[in-house]
Design a protein around this motif. Structure first.
Motif, PDB file in Angstrom:
ATOM      1  N   GLY A   1       0.289  19.709  -2.749  1.00  9.67           N
ATOM      2  CA  GLY A   1       1.021  20.194  -1.588  1.00  9.67           C
ATOM      3  C   GLY A   1       1.914  19.123  -0.995  1.00  9.67           C
ATOM      4  O   GLY A   1       2.093  18.028  -1.549  1.00  9.67           O
ATOM      5  N   MET A   2       2.518  19.457   0.146  1.00  8.19           N
ATOM      6  CA  MET A   2       3.406  18.521   0.824  1.00  8.19           C
ATOM      7  C   MET A   2       2.588  17.439   1.520  1.00  8.19           C
ATOM      8  O   MET A   2       1.704  17.733   2.315  1.00  8.19           O
ATOM      9  N   ARG A   3       2.919  16.187   1.201  1.00  9.36           N
ATOM     10  CA  ARG A   3       2.184  15.054   1.748  1.00  9.36           C
ATOM     11  C   ARG A   3       3.170  14.071   2.412  1.00  9.36           C
ATOM     12  O   ARG A   3       4.323  13.950   1.993  1.00  9.36           O
ATOM     13  N   GLU A   4       2.700  13.411   3.449  1.00  2.63           N
ATOM     14  CA  GLU A   4       3.498  12.363   4.081  1.00  2.63           C
ATOM     15  C   GLU A   4       3.363  11.070   3.273  1.00  2.63           C
ATOM     16  O   GLU A   4       2.246  10.626   2.987  1.00  2.63           O
TER      17      GLU A   4
ATOM     18  N   ASP B   1       0.849  -1.190   0.000  1.00  7.20           N
ATOM     19  CA  ASP B   1       0.000   0.000   0.000  1.00  7.20           C
ATOM     20  C   ASP B   1       0.881   1.235   0.000  1.00  7.20           C
ATOM     21  O   ASP B   1       1.807   1.347   0.829  1.00  7.20           O
ATOM     22  N   VAL B   2       0.581   2.171  -0.907  1.00  8.26           N
ATOM     23  CA  VAL B   2       1.222   3.485  -0.919  1.00  8.26           C
ATOM     24  C   VAL B   2       0.215   4.464  -0.303  1.00  8.26           C
ATOM     25  O   VAL B   2      -0.924   4.564  -0.776  1.00  8.26           O
ATOM     26  N   ILE B   3       0.636   5.171   0.738  1.00  7.99           N
ATOM     27  CA  ILE B   3      -0.281   6.040   1.482  1.00  7.99           C
ATOM     28  C   ILE B   3       0.235   7.479   1.432  1.00  7.99           C
ATOM     29  O   ILE B   3       1.402   7.742   1.762  1.00  7.99           O
ATOM     30  N   LEU B   4      -0.616   8.398   1.014  1.00 10.47           N
ATOM     31  CA  LEU B   4      -0.347   9.837   1.061  1.00 10.47           C
ATOM     32  C   LEU B   4      -1.280  10.438   2.116  1.00 10.47           C
ATOM     33  O   LEU B   4      -2.499  10.219   2.076  1.00 10.47           O
ATOM     34  N   SER B   5      -0.713  11.197   3.044  1.00 10.90           N
ATOM     35  CA  SER B   5      -1.525  11.732   4.139  1.00 10.90           C
ATOM     36  C   SER B   5      -1.008  13.112   4.522  1.00 10.90           C
ATOM     37  O   SER B   5       0.044  13.563   4.062  1.00 10.90           O
ATOM     38  N   GLY B   6      -1.766  13.771   5.422  1.00 13.48           N
ATOM     39  CA  GLY B   6      -1.355  15.064   5.958  1.00 13.48           C
ATOM     40  C   GLY B   6      -1.734  16.227   5.080  1.00 13.48           C
ATOM     41  O   GLY B   6      -2.475  16.095   4.095  1.00 13.48           O
ATOM     42  N   SER B   7      -1.247  17.387   5.448  1.00  9.64           N
ATOM     43  CA  SER B   7      -1.488  18.643   4.736  1.00  9.64           C
ATOM     44  C   SER B   7      -2.978  18.974   4.684  1.00  9.64           C
ATOM     45  O   SER B   7      -3.468  19.527   3.691  1.00  9.64           O
ATOM     46  N   ASP B   8      -3.705  18.605   5.769  1.00 17.29           N
ATOM     47  CA  ASP B   8      -5.123  18.941   5.884  1.00 17.29           C
ATOM     48  C   ASP B   8      -5.939  18.421   4.707  1.00 17.29           C
ATOM     49  O   ASP B   8      -6.919  19.044   4.277  1.00 17.29           O
ATOM     50  N   ALA B   9      -5.526  17.272   4.168  1.00 14.65           N
ATOM     51  CA  ALA B   9      -6.255  16.653   3.061  1.00 14.65           C
ATOM     52  C   ALA B   9      -6.532  15.202   3.418  1.00 14.65           C
ATOM     53  O   ALA B   9      -5.808  14.593   4.214  1.00 14.65           O
ATOM     54  N   PRO B  10      -7.567  14.616   2.859  1.00 10.91           N
ATOM     55  CA  PRO B  10      -7.871  13.214   3.166  1.00 10.91           C
ATOM     56  C   PRO B  10      -6.709  12.303   2.761  1.00 10.91           C
ATOM     57  O   PRO B  10      -5.990  12.566   1.796  1.00 10.91           O
TER      58      PRO B  10
ATOM     59  N   LEU C   1       8.467   7.481   4.825  1.00  6.42           N
ATOM     60  CA  LEU C   1       9.533   8.114   4.042  1.00  6.42           C
ATOM     61  C   LEU C   1       9.575   9.624   4.169  1.00  6.42           C
ATOM     62  O   LEU C   1      10.430  10.263   3.545  1.00  6.42           O
ATOM     63  N   GLY C   2       8.679  10.210   4.955  1.00 10.18           N
ATOM     64  CA  GLY C   2       8.700  11.662   5.112  1.00 10.18           C
ATOM     65  C   GLY C   2       7.840  12.361   4.074  1.00 10.18           C
ATOM     66  O   GLY C   2       6.940  11.770   3.477  1.00 10.18           O
ATOM     67  N   GLN C   3       8.139  13.632   3.839  1.00  9.30           N
ATOM     68  CA  GLN C   3       7.290  14.451   2.983  1.00  9.30           C
ATOM     69  C   GLN C   3       7.711  14.404   1.514  1.00  9.30           C
ATOM     70  O   GLN C   3       8.907  14.342   1.200  1.00  9.30           O
ATOM     71  N   VAL C   4       6.702  14.410   0.648  1.00  4.00           N
ATOM     72  CA  VAL C   4       6.929  14.547  -0.797  1.00  4.00           C
ATOM     73  C   VAL C   4       5.958  15.609  -1.310  1.00  4.00           C
ATOM     74  O   VAL C   4       4.899  15.842  -0.721  1.00  4.00           O
ATOM     75  N   MET C   5       6.348  16.214  -2.421  1.00  2.04           N
ATOM     76  CA  MET C   5       5.496  17.254  -3.017  1.00  2.04           C
ATOM     77  C   MET C   5       4.621  16.637  -4.092  1.00  2.04           C
ATOM     78  O   MET C   5       5.100  15.895  -4.948  1.00  2.04           O
ATOM     79  N   VAL C   6       3.323  16.946  -4.005  1.00  3.24           N
ATOM     80  CA  VAL C   6       2.406  16.611  -5.099  1.00  3.24           C
ATOM     81  C   VAL C   6       2.159  17.915  -5.865  1.00  3.24           C
ATOM     82  O   VAL C   6       1.579  18.878  -5.326  1.00  3.24           O
ATOM     83  N   HIS C   7       2.644  17.948  -7.117  1.00  5.14           N
ATOM     84  CA  HIS C   7       2.597  19.184  -7.906  1.00  5.14           C
ATOM     85  C   HIS C   7       1.219  19.379  -8.516  1.00  5.14           C
ATOM     86  O   HIS C   7       0.470  18.423  -8.759  1.00  5.14           O
ATOM     87  N   ALA C   8       0.918  20.644  -8.788  1.00  3.99           N
ATOM     88  CA  ALA C   8      -0.390  20.974  -9.370  1.00  3.99           C
ATOM     89  C   ALA C   8      -0.469  20.578 -10.829  1.00  3.99           C
ATOM     90  O   ALA C   8      -1.538  20.225 -11.331  1.00  3.99           O
ATOM     91  N   ASP C   9       0.661  20.662 -11.550  1.00  3.31           N
ATOM     92  CA  ASP C   9       0.647  20.294 -12.971  1.00  3.31           C
ATOM     93  C   ASP C   9       2.030  19.827 -13.388  1.00  3.31           C
ATOM     94  O   ASP C   9       2.994  19.885 -12.611  1.00  3.31           O
ATOM     95  N   ALA C  10       2.133  19.361 -14.620  1.00  4.14           N
ATOM     96  CA  ALA C  10       3.383  18.808 -15.121  1.00  4.14           C
ATOM     97  C   ALA C  10       4.472  19.864 -15.224  1.00  4.14           C
ATOM     98  O   ALA C  10       5.656  19.570 -15.010  1.00  4.14           O
ATOM     99  N   ALA C  11       4.088  21.081 -15.524  1.00  2.00           N
ATOM    100  CA  ALA C  11       5.095  22.138 -15.633  1.00  2.00           C
ATOM    101  C   ALA C  11       5.766  22.386 -14.293  1.00  2.00           C
ATOM    102  O   ALA C  11       6.983  22.571 -14.209  1.00  2.00           O
ATOM    103  N   ALA C  12       4.982  22.371 -13.223  1.00  3.27           N
ATOM    104  CA  ALA C  12       5.552  22.563 -11.891  1.00  3.27           C
ATOM    105  C   ALA C  12       6.494  21.418 -11.543  1.00  3.27           C
ATOM    106  O   ALA C  12       7.545  21.617 -10.921  1.00  3.27           O
ATOM    107  N   ALA C  13       6.128  20.217 -11.956  1.00  5.76           N
ATOM    108  CA  ALA C  13       6.996  19.071 -11.700  1.00  5.76           C
ATOM    109  C   ALA C  13       8.301  19.201 -12.464  1.00  5.76           C
ATOM    110  O   ALA C  13       9.389  18.912 -11.943  1.00  5.76           O
ATOM    111  N   ARG C  14       8.189  19.697 -13.731  1.00  8.11           N
ATOM    112  CA  ARG C  14       9.401  19.855 -14.535  1.00  8.11           C
ATOM    113  C   ARG C  14      10.299  20.936 -13.965  1.00  8.11           C
ATOM    114  O   ARG C  14      11.523  20.809 -13.964  1.00  8.11           O
ATOM    115  N   ASP C  15       9.706  21.971 -13.411  1.00  8.83           N
ATOM    116  CA  ASP C  15      10.491  23.077 -12.867  1.00  8.83           C
ATOM    117  C   ASP C  15      11.135  22.726 -11.524  1.00  8.83           C
ATOM    118  O   ASP C  15      11.944  23.494 -10.998  1.00  8.83           O
ATOM    119  N   ALA C  16      10.753  21.561 -10.950  1.00  5.89           N
ATOM    120  CA  ALA C  16      11.287  21.196  -9.634  1.00  5.89           C
ATOM    121  C   ALA C  16      12.782  20.913  -9.688  1.00  5.89           C
ATOM    122  O   ALA C  16      13.472  20.999  -8.678  1.00  5.89           O
TER     123      ALA C  16
END
Length: 516
Positions: free
Chosen positions: A121-124, A87-96, A140-155
């Protein structure tokens, strides 16, 4: 400069989201220029006390699928996890919380869950492995979920291998004798090194010697080197060499004559006894007959003793084993002529052997209360250890320095020794002094002699290693103390260090991509 490791190339070319790839191609068309840098791959390595996780995935984009390359290893034997769910779990950042599950590995040890995040946003990030008899959670700590592909490319640009690091795929690790150990402080036994000799115990050896000159004859099958014998067993017969003109036939004739003379003397004495009772002979005549009987009996006994050396039928004196054990030396053959005092058989009881250590005069004062010893056998990597109270004991410590060798004798007993240990063998030994100290250590097999420099290989990520020179201290059995080069928490290649060294020497042969 080394080429980027195959895992990163495989993920970026095979798992790159379609939207990101389309953006990259569109950028090329618009500007007629080189494609923008690929987004940075996410790489995480994490271990619990039972499992190791190595995961790679492209940056997460809300609404876009990302396939994870998840590698799970059992630390007990460093082999791949062959079944289970991940199971891959994303949690935190005031989101389900969001959970994504894959129910079986794509190949042993390799799971490929598909993650489709919704919240940005930043998710656990956590991965949970569930398999029969085992559940392991890796946070594994925090990872960023980007709003779009361009933001991911600019990372940032795609991740590449750090200069000087060595790539070795998980599949290659799993298919070899491999293990990783986390470096931690531990109690280490202080020891002194000294030459030693393997010998039988004080009452565990005996020699059978010829009691007189003669010939050795088999008593059935003649014993051979290495044969097991029991106490009292007849090993052979010794036929004594007779002096002068005496031979076996003359001894038998003397015995027969002595028997006849004894019989006559016995009969004459009995007759004189009857006549004396009838007062037909004097008391003196009776005494003379009785004396003659005693002389004939003594002569018969002497003849029997001489003949008994031939065993009656010519077999000789029985040579019996004084102790049970193994024949360590058989310097004679059937029919061999021997002299008095010659060694015919050497028997050793191998159930307990003694290690005679010669501790240098300069180290003698360090022996507080020796708790055990270890010694190295040529051709074997792991030393043989004697643990007092377990598989052996301390026999004694000398109280006087040997004037010739300037060393102090220390003797240990080893119970049930391995068969490969040869008596009389000279070995290099360690005597554990009874003192301990705390320090970092690594398995002895983790240390490689690289051109005269001692090095270990440290895992930087699941498939990337660094060559690290170390300065070593004492050796405690099959471990080395590390004085410089490592820190607590470093994950060192315990078994398989030569495999990593080979990967460093031949990188073109050690990593042609995953079979995902």
């Amino acid at each position: 400069m080394r080429m980027p490791p195959a895992p990163f190339v495989s993920l970026r070319t095979c798992l790159l989201p379609a939207a990101l790839l389309a953006l990259a191609l569109a950028g090329c068309d618009r500007h007629g220029d080189a494609a923008p840098a690929a987004p940075q791959a996410q790489v995480h390595t994490h271990a619990t006390d039972r499992t190791e996780l190595f995961v790679e995935f492209d940056p997460l984009v809300a609404g876009e699928k990302s396939t994870f390359a998840v590698h799970f290893t059992r630390l007990a034997d460093y082999k791949p996890v062959a079944s289970g769910t991940v199971d891959v779990i994303l949690s935190g950042s005031d989101a389900p919380s969001e959970r994504f599950r894959v129910r079986a590995p794509r190949a042993p040890g390799i799971f490929a869950p598909t993650v489709l995040p919704r919240a940005t946003g930043m998710r656990e990030l956590s991965l949970v492995l569930t398999t029969p008899g085992l559940e392991a959670r890796h946070d594994l700590g925090q990872v960023m979920v980007h709003a779009d592909a361009a933001a991911a490319r600019d990372a940032g640009p795609a991740a590449g291998q750090v200069e000087g690091e060595i790539g070795l795929l998980k599949e290659q690790q799993w298919n070899s004798d491999f293990a990783i150990e986390a470096v931690q402080p531990r109690a280490l036994r202080e020891s002194v090194r000294a030459p030693a000799t393997i010998r039988p115990s004080a009452d565990g050896a005996a020699e059978v010697v010829a009691t007189s000159a003669g010939t050795v004859r088999a008593a059935g099958r003649f014993p051979v080197l290495g044969e097991a014998v029991v106490r009292g067993q007849t090993l052979a017969m010794l036929v004594p060499r007779l002096g002068g003109d005496t031979d076996a036939a003359s001894l038998q004739a003397e015995l027969a004559a002595a028997r006849s003379q004894a019989a006559l003397a016995e009969a004459d004495a009995a007759r004189m006894q009857r006549l004396h009772a009838q007062q037909a002979v004097s008391q003196r005549r009776l005494q003379e007959a009785q004396a003659a009987r005693q002389v004939a009996g003594a002569q018969l006994q002497a003849a029997q003793d001489r003949a008994s050396q031939l065993g009656g039928g010519g077999g000789g004196i029985a040579l019996r084993a004084p102790v049970g054990g193994t024949l360590a030396r058989v310097p004679v053959a059937n029919g061999a002529a021997v002299e008095a005092g010659d060694v015919l058989f050497h028997i050793v009881d191998r159930s307990t052997l003694w290690l005679h250590v010669h501790v240098a005069e300069a180290d003698a004062a360090k022996l507080d209360a020796p708790t055990g010893a270890a010694f190295e056998l040529p051709g074997l990597d792991a030393p043989v250890e004697i643990r007092a109270g377990d598989n052996g004991r301390l026999v004694g410590v000398g109280s006087m320095i040997d004037p010739d060798s300037r060393s102090l004798p220390v003797v240990f007993a080893l119970d049930d020794p391995p068969a490969r240990i040869a008596l009389g063998q000279d070995v290099q030994a360690q005597v554990f002094t009874g003192r301990t100290r705390t320090g970092l250590s690594v398995p002895a097999e983790a240390v490689i002699d690289d051109g005269g420099q001692r090095v270990v290989y440290v895992m930087r990520s699941g498939e990337s290693f660094s060559r690290v020179p170390v300065r070593l201290g004492l050796r405690d059995g099959d471990r080395y103390e590390v004085l410089e080069g490592l820190a607590a928490g470093d994950r060192v290649v315990g078994r398989g260090a030569m495999q990593v060294r080979l990967a460093a020497a031949t990188p073109e042969a050690m990593g042609h991509g995953h079979a995902h």
